[in-house]
Design a protein around this motif. Structure first.
Motif, PDB file in Angstrom:
ATOM      1  N   UNK A 232     -59.210 -11.318 -76.685  1.00  0.00           N
ATOM      2  CA  UNK A 232     -58.980 -12.665 -76.644  1.00  0.00           C
ATOM      3  C   UNK A 232     -60.198 -13.580 -76.319  1.00  0.00           C
ATOM      4  N   UNK A 233     -60.437 -14.869 -76.856  1.00  0.00           N
ATOM      5  CA  UNK A 233     -61.672 -15.573 -76.553  1.00  0.00           C
ATOM      6  C   UNK A 233     -61.293 -16.162 -75.195  1.00  0.00           C
ATOM      7  N   UNK A 234     -60.057 -16.459 -74.814  1.00  0.00           N
ATOM      8  CA  UNK A 234     -59.713 -17.119 -73.510  1.00  0.00           C
ATOM      9  C   UNK A 234     -59.644 -16.163 -72.489  1.00  0.00           C
ATOM     10  N   UNK A 235     -60.283 -16.458 -71.167  1.00  0.00           N
ATOM     11  CA  UNK A 235     -60.049 -15.569 -69.971  1.00  0.00           C
ATOM     12  C   UNK A 235     -58.677 -15.890 -69.169  1.00  0.00           C
ATOM     13  N   UNK A 236     -57.964 -16.884 -69.639  1.00  0.00           N
ATOM     14  CA  UNK A 236     -56.698 -17.135 -69.192  1.00  0.00           C
ATOM     15  C   UNK A 236     -55.483 -16.339 -70.106  1.00  0.00           C
ATOM     16  N   UNK A 237     -55.824 -15.983 -71.312  1.00  0.00           N
ATOM     17  CA  UNK A 237     -54.958 -15.488 -72.078  1.00  0.00           C
ATOM     18  C   UNK A 237     -53.500 -14.608 -71.506  1.00  0.00           C
ATOM     19  N   UNK A 238     -53.917 -13.696 -70.687  1.00  0.00           N
ATOM     20  CA  UNK A 238     -52.881 -12.878 -70.001  1.00  0.00           C
ATOM     21  C   UNK A 238     -51.933 -13.658 -69.279  1.00  0.00           C
ATOM     22  N   UNK A 239     -52.578 -14.682 -68.325  1.00  0.00           N
ATOM     23  CA  UNK A 239     -51.718 -15.225 -67.566  1.00  0.00           C
ATOM     24  C   UNK A 239     -51.027 -16.678 -67.961  1.00  0.00           C
ATOM     25  N   UNK A 240     -51.714 -17.255 -69.002  1.00  0.00           N
ATOM     26  CA  UNK A 240     -51.144 -18.412 -69.326  1.00  0.00           C
ATOM     27  C   UNK A 240     -49.995 -18.382 -70.416  1.00  0.00           C
ATOM     28  N   UNK A 241     -50.108 -17.473 -71.549  1.00  0.00           N
ATOM     29  CA  UNK A 241     -49.154 -17.255 -72.595  1.00  0.00           C
ATOM     30  C   UNK A 241     -49.287 -18.593 -73.644  1.00  0.00           C
ATOM     31  N   UNK A 242     -50.040 -19.336 -73.561  1.00  0.00           N
ATOM     32  CA  UNK A 242     -49.960 -20.776 -74.463  1.00  0.00           C
ATOM     33  C   UNK A 242     -50.609 -20.381 -75.761  1.00  0.00           C
ATOM     34  N   UNK A 243     -51.220 -19.088 -76.288  1.00  0.00           N
ATOM     35  CA  UNK A 243     -51.630 -18.848 -77.547  1.00  0.00           C
ATOM     36  C   UNK A 243     -50.988 -17.531 -77.828  1.00  0.00           C
ATOM     37  N   UNK A 244     -50.085 -17.485 -78.370  1.00  0.00           N
ATOM     38  CA  UNK A 244     -49.375 -16.058 -78.758  1.00  0.00           C
ATOM     39  C   UNK A 244     -50.193 -15.155 -79.626  1.00  0.00           C
ATOM     40  N   UNK A 245     -51.293 -15.799 -80.484  1.00  0.00           N
ATOM     41  CA  UNK A 245     -51.770 -14.967 -81.568  1.00  0.00           C
ATOM     42  C   UNK A 245     -53.241 -14.798 -81.082  1.00  0.00           C
ATOM     43  N   UNK A 246     -53.676 -15.072 -80.085  1.00  0.00           N
ATOM     44  CA  UNK A 246     -54.961 -14.890 -79.773  1.00  0.00           C
ATOM     45  C   UNK A 246     -55.831 -13.727 -79.810  1.00  0.00           C
ATOM     46  N   UNK A 247     -54.663 -12.573 -79.556  1.00  0.00           N
ATOM     47  CA  UNK A 247     -55.163 -11.073 -79.913  1.00  0.00           C
ATOM     48  C   UNK A 247     -55.389 -10.652 -81.078  1.00  0.00           C
ATOM     49  N   UNK A 248     -55.037 -11.585 -82.119  1.00  0.00           N
ATOM     50  CA  UNK A 248     -55.208 -11.370 -83.638  1.00  0.00           C
ATOM     51  C   UNK A 248     -56.615 -11.624 -84.082  1.00  0.00           C
TER      52      UNK A 248
END
Length: 116
Positions: free
Chosen positions: A88-104
């Motif tokens: 994921x491009x965002x460092x806060x992906x794991x904690x935030x939950x605001x971008x459900x598909x960022x890991x794709x």
């Protein structure tokens, strides 16, 4: 009566309710992505939804016991990443939950959202 006394019938953080079953960690292969962004796998003839997974991933997930046709799983670890998984491009992906598909991957995201 001190502050530490809990209310009758209320669950404290980290405690299980009487009769509540512990989630079993299962190894699952994610087959597809559901409309809400969770990965879809099958175990013992039942559908399991696991957030933050990608098609082709082999994961360990804590699968909660349930009585219906669908179950929920909590991602524990990715054993083998599928071809659509990216960092994921965002460092806060794991904690935030605001971008459900960022890991794709971008192509994987377009395929899931119907955009080209």
């Amino acid at each position: 009566m001190g502050e530490r006394m809990r209310m009758r019938g209320k669950k404290q953080r980290g405690e299980k309710q009487r009769g509540e079953k512990q989630a079993a960690v299962r190894t699952l292969r994610i087959e597809s992505i559901a409309a809400g962004g969770a990965g879809v796998a099958h175990v013992e003839g039942r559908v399991v939804f696991v957030a933050r997974t990608a098609p082709g991933d082999v994961v360990e997930a804590a699968v909660e016991a349930g009585s219906g046709a669908t179950l929920r799983g909590r991602l524990v670890t990715v054993v083998e990443a599928g071809p659509e998984r990216v960092e994921p491009a965002c460092a806060h992906f794991e904690a935030c939950g605001g971008a459900d598909l960022m890991h794709l991957s971008a192509a994987g995201q377009r395929g899931r959202t119907g955009r080209s």
